[in-house]
Design a protein around this motif. Structure first.
Motif, PDB file in Angstrom:
ATOM      1  N   UNK A  82      83.239  85.438  32.648  1.00 46.17           N
ATOM      2  CA  UNK A  82      83.462  85.591  33.765  1.00 46.17           C
ATOM      3  C   UNK A  82      84.692  85.527  33.342  1.00 46.17           C
ATOM      4  N   UNK A  83      84.810  86.530  34.865  1.00 47.09           N
ATOM      5  CA  UNK A  83      86.844  87.078  34.943  1.00 47.09           C
ATOM      6  C   UNK A  83      87.380  86.122  35.080  1.00 47.09           C
TER       7      UNK A  83
ATOM      8  N   UNK B 120      69.857  74.287  28.491  1.00 46.74           N
ATOM      9  CA  UNK B 120      69.283  75.285  28.053  1.00 46.74           C
ATOM     10  C   UNK B 120      70.167  76.473  28.959  1.00 46.74           C
ATOM     11  N   UNK B 121      70.134  76.248  30.875  1.00 47.16           N
ATOM     12  CA  UNK B 121      70.598  77.326  31.757  1.00 47.16           C
ATOM     13  C   UNK B 121      72.751  77.069  30.973  1.00 47.16           C
TER      14      UNK B 121
ATOM     15  N   UNK C 288      74.092  80.378  31.340  1.00 47.02           N
ATOM     16  CA  UNK C 288      74.935  80.465  32.854  1.00 47.02           C
ATOM     17  C   UNK C 288      75.835  80.493  32.342  1.00 47.02           C
ATOM     18  N   UNK C 289      76.498  79.486  31.482  1.00 45.39           N
ATOM     19  CA  UNK C 289      77.764  78.331  31.404  1.00 45.39           C
ATOM     20  C   UNK C 289      77.937  77.305  32.252  1.00 45.39           C
TER      21      UNK C 289
ATOM     22  N   UNK D 206      75.721  75.439  36.651  1.00 37.62           N
ATOM     23  CA  UNK D 206      75.134  74.999  36.215  1.00 37.62           C
ATOM     24  C   UNK D 206      75.650  73.190  37.151  1.00 37.62           C
ATOM     25  N   UNK D 207      77.048  73.138  36.099  1.00 40.48           N
ATOM     26  CA  UNK D 207      77.359  71.424  37.114  1.00 40.48           C
ATOM     27  C   UNK D 207      78.078  71.535  38.649  1.00 40.48           C
TER      28      UNK D 207
END
Length: 441
Positions: free
Chosen positions: A14-15, A93-94, A98-99, A103-104
């Motif tokens: 992630x930048x 798992x996601x 993806x971080x 997700x949150x």
């Protein structure tokens, strides 16, 4: 507090994670970033729990306005609870793929949409679609495996204690906010709490996005308490996404310990969220107690749960977790067996004793169960716990619907309390049958 941070090169994709943060990597600072992540996680979990508290105090208002039966309304709540559990292993798992932040934040926006849309509903299926489906998926993405992910990545020292604190946020918020929600629903109608939930969910999104990092290495540090030669907290590329949740399930299902933990946790969910959390207010009202008073008692359960769950986390670092589960389930079962004789129009001293006792035990089962999952399944522990937690919510969903059906047929909840108390005894036995690895304890 000793500063254990050793700067590591940022490795996030992630930048925002690739931007050096001198304030974080400055060795003179004493606050480890793990505590910031845990603090934001606490707020998010507290909010998610508050979002889930709304439906339980809206059963009577919805019944009065729309004429829907208790069983019909409980079906939407049951779907919410079921998805709250079934989504959690996939969410874990996601988060690996993806971080945490993505997700949150997505989950919070789903909650806002589901809660806000309820004000337009006119039919029962719309309640199922909003509070049941949308909010269920949203809160399921921020459930107990979220706790396991944070503590597993960010903490080596004090892992059990932090698990207890974050668990208390997830369980206690649902109860502490009940009096507020009940008061708003009583004085202003059920739509206002729904709109407030939507607004609060959206307000938490920027907090999570700005302050949560997915791995300690993204912030240039190791996990809290990790030794100087440890790679704990380093980003590890993980492929598979949601498919990994199924892979872990297949592997875990081959071990008897998984089924024993899942079965015990299903009973845990049935005897807390599904039965007491959903129906206590209505059951107390059946005995002449005002709904606001009953909601206040549940809030007290939540307050005492903070102490009980944090203490359970502390004990989980020191005592065989199976013995803790044996005590928790046995004592809970006894308290539920005597509850029908305590309900009445007024809060007698015996009811206060029940509230204190039950509050200390409410969700104290989580820290030792998380620890057992980590011991049995290693790096897959958070996802394995996600499936165990799915069983918890399956039990909660069955109890929520079943208790509503018992109430419609028999006119009281007495049978539901007795069945739940007996099942807790079974859960105590199942917990002692779990075999820990020889290297554990």
């Amino acid at each position: 507090m000793t500063d254990l941070r050793v700067p590591l090169p940022p490795t996030g994709d992630d930048p925002a994670d690739l931007t050096p943060t001198p304030a974080v990597t400055d060795e003179r600072r004493r606050l480890h970033p793990a505590w910031i992540v845990a603090g934001v996680g606490f707020v998010a979990l507290l909010g998610a729990a508050a979002f889930r508290s709304v439906p339980s105090v809206l059963i009577e208002p919805l019944h009065i306005e729309f004429g829907w039966s208790h069983a019909t309304i409980s079906t939407a709540i049951s779907l919410n609870m079921l998805l709250y559990g079934l989504i959690s292993p996939f969410a874990a798992a996601l988060m690996d793929r993806f971080g945490i932040r993505k997700v949150v934040c997505s989950a919070l926006m789903l909650i806002a949409a589901g809660s806000g849309l309820t004000v337009f509903m006119t039919q029962a299926w719309q309640l199922v679609a909003t509070w049941g489906l949308l909010v269920g998926v949203g809160v399921g993405s921020m459930s107990m495996p979220f706790v396991a992910t944070i503590t597993g990545r960010w903490f080596v020292r004090s892992r059990g204690l932090v698990t207890g604190v974050l668990t208390a946020a997830g369980a206690t918020g649902q109860l502490v906010f009940l009096p507020v929600v009940s008061m708003l629903a009583t004085e202003h109608g059920w739509r206002l709490p729904s709109l407030i939930v939507a607004a609060v969910a959206l307000s938490v999104v920027p907090l999570v996005w700005l302050f949560v990092r997915d791995y300690p290495s993204d912030a240039g540090v190791r996990a809290y308490g990790a030794s100087a030669d440890s790679d704990a907290g380093a980003r590890v590329p993980i492929a598979g996404g949601a498919n990994r949740a199924l892979t872990v399930l297949v592997a875990a299902a081959r071990r008897p310990g998984f089924w024993l933990l899942a079965g015990g946790f299903a009973i845990c969910g049935a005897s807390t969220n599904g039965l007491v959390g959903t129906h206590f207010v209505t059951a107390a009202h059946d005995h002449g107690m005002p709904p606001t008073t009953a909601a206040g008692l549940l809030a007290l359960v939540g307050i005492f749960d903070v102490a009980g769950t944090i203490a359970s986390g502390w004990l989980s670092d020191r005592v065989d977790p199976r013995y803790l589960l044996l005590g928790y389930y046995s004592l809970r079962g006894l308290s539920l067996l005597i509850l029908p004789s305590l309900l009445g129009p007024h809060t007698e001293p015996s009811m206060w004793v029940f509230i204190v006792f039950y509050g200390l035990d409410w969700i104290a089962t989580v820290p030792p169960t998380v620890l057992l999952c980590r011991e049995l399944f290693g790096a897959d522990g958070p996802i394995a716990f996600g499936w165990v937690f799915a069983a918890h919510q399956l039990g909660a969903a069955i109890a929520a619907t079943g208790a509503g059906f018992i109430r419609d047929v028999q006119g009281s909840y007495d049978l539901a309390w007795y069945v739940a108390g007996a099942l807790c005894g079974l859960a105590a036995v199942m917990s002692m049958l779990v075999r820990r690895p020889r290297t554990a304890g």
